[in-house]
Structure formats: structure tokens, C-alpha cells
Design an enzyme around this catalytic site. Sequence first.
Site, short mmCIF file in Angstrom:
data_model
loop_
_atom_site.label_atom_id
_atom_site.label_comp_id
_atom_site.label_asym_id
_atom_site.label_seq_id
_atom_site.Cartn_x
_atom_site.Cartn_y
_atom_site.Cartn_z
CG LEU A 150 7.91 7.39 25.64
CD1 LEU A 150 8.94 6.29 25.36
CD2 LEU A 150 6.50 6.85 25.49
CG ASP A 151 4.68 8.94 32.06
OD1 ASP A 151 4.53 10.14 31.72
OD2 ASP A 151 3.74 8.17 32.30
NE ARG A 152 12.48 10.75 36.62
CZ ARG A 152 13.56 11.52 36.81
NH1 ARG A 152 14.75 11.02 36.58
NH2 ARG A 152 13.43 12.75 37.22
NE ARG A 251 1.94 6.07 35.28
CZ ARG A 251 2.75 6.95 35.85
NH1 ARG A 251 3.36 7.88 35.09
NH2 ARG A 251 2.96 6.92 37.15
#
Length: 315
Positions: A150-152, A251
Site C-alpha cells: 500500500l502507498d505510504r 489513483r
Amino acid sequence: MRKGPSSPRPRGGAFSRGSAGAPPKTFKVTEPGELLSFLLDKLAPQGRNSVKSLLAHGQVSVAGKVEKLYNYALKPGQEVEVRKDRATVAPPLVGLRIVYEDDAIVVANKDAGLLSIATDRETELTAYRQLTAHVRIANPSARIFILHRLDRETSGLMMFAKSESIQQKMQDNWKDVVKERTYVALVEGLVKKTNGTIESWLKETSTLKMYSSFAKNDGQHAITHYKVLRASRNYSLLEVDLETGRKNQIRVHMQDIGHPIASDKKYGAKTKPFSRLGLHARVLAFEHPVTGKPMRFETDIPKPFLSQFGEKPQG
């Protein structure tokens, strides 16, 4: 939240199995009773205060789990272990909560702001590093293998394997094994179409930014399905299901339909209602890699997402 059929590993403290110190004493429970009384009997003539100290310092385990309660109810068949050296307990997890663990996998809920795994340039605290330390309490040679990231600034459910063979098995059969990966996304503007599918081929620039090509086979095929849960003039809350799992897929696809994710300046957002991305991995469902049994985990919608619609959190 439903747990799978595999026996989960206790998540209290755990004994370090290092070679230092004398070997532990092990006692079999033959009749019901309280832990302190049991220890006073087995460790006689050791005094009451001395036995209490063993409990207080985490030197007693029941069925492999550190236990400190004097009146812990013992059951016939359990094993009680007493060590002379004090137990080593894993440090508290930061920005991460284990929701399920067994001998094959760990499922954790990651907060926004925590890296999944370090890069060459970033060696700070990560989900990967913390879970590695966690599994090494019971076994100093244990390892963790990441299955997806998962992205930060994205929060939510992640899954890790406890062996390279489990990692390989799951990744090789990812589309068949993983039954559901559902996100909630807070996006800018009013999404008028109540549900839809976005399909493109994702490519990456030299600056590591992803973008869509709509020419067939020109990049990595990406398919995203969405459904509107809430909508206002300023924001819409979407349920997003991934058919493919590409880097930054949601995104990019939200930007493609003109409704970038809130606070996602990199992919076109113009508003910043909070300091994190408006993206949360809410549901993870899969077949257990060893038993084949279905497992499903679900988390709440983050409070800041709902507050954009004047709603209080669920539950």
C-alpha cells in the site's frame, strides 16, 4: 470481522527462544486450577513473592503465550513453562495492528503515513520491519515476505507470508486466490455516474509517475470497478474493487475520470481536506494458502472520509 479456520498465533508476549540461560521447566496441567496456586505447588519450596516476580516479569507461559495473571484459569492438558531468564517481548507496533496471524500468514491493518517496505533511499520504520521483529520474538530466524503493498499515505489491510514458498504460491495464483480487494476512496467533486468500470494500460514516466494509455497492450492492463456510496457537491465516497492490482492504479484511474483522490496532488487533486490520501484498503478476502478455506477481513471507513458528508463514524 471473520477469521479463517487456521489456528491463530497468540498475540500476547512470546518467549525468546535464544540459547542464553538455563532451559525452561515445563509442567503439564492435570486438573483445573489457578496459575499462581499451580506454580506455588510445582516450584516449591520457592516462596510466594518469588513466584509472583516470575509472573510479573513475563517468565511464565501457558500454551506458548506469556501469562501474568495470578488467577489465570488453567485447563487440563495445557503446558506451563517457566524460564529463569526474563522473556523478550516484541516492542509495540507503531501505525500497525495485527488482525490475524497463523503459521502461514499475517494480516495487518496499516495506518496512513507508514511505509509498507523500505526503498534504497528510505530505511525508516516500515510495516515489513516491524512484523519481522514481531515474528522473530518466537523464532530468531523467522522471516516475513510481502505479498502486496500500500502507498505510504494509503491505509488499510495488507497481507504477508511467513515463508518464501507461501509467498510464491500466492503470487503465482493471485487472481484465483484473492477473491476481493475492496477500497474506499474519497474523491473530488460529484461523481454523477453511480457505478462504472475504468480500463486502461498503465505506464511509468522517468520520474516514477504512472499514467494511462488507452491503446491496447500499451503497458500493464488495469481494470477498476467503482460504485458511489455518498456524494455531495465537493466530494464523493466510492467503493472501489480492483480486478487488477497495478502500481497507483486507483489513483491514476480516478484522475482519468476527472475525480482525483482527495489530497492526491501528484495525481491532480486541488483540495487537501486532510494530510493523508483519501484512500483506504477496506476489505481483503482470499483462500488460505494452506487450508484452502475462505477468509475475509473488513475494516471501518476512516472517520475523516465520513466527516466530509457530516456523518459520524460507523459502529
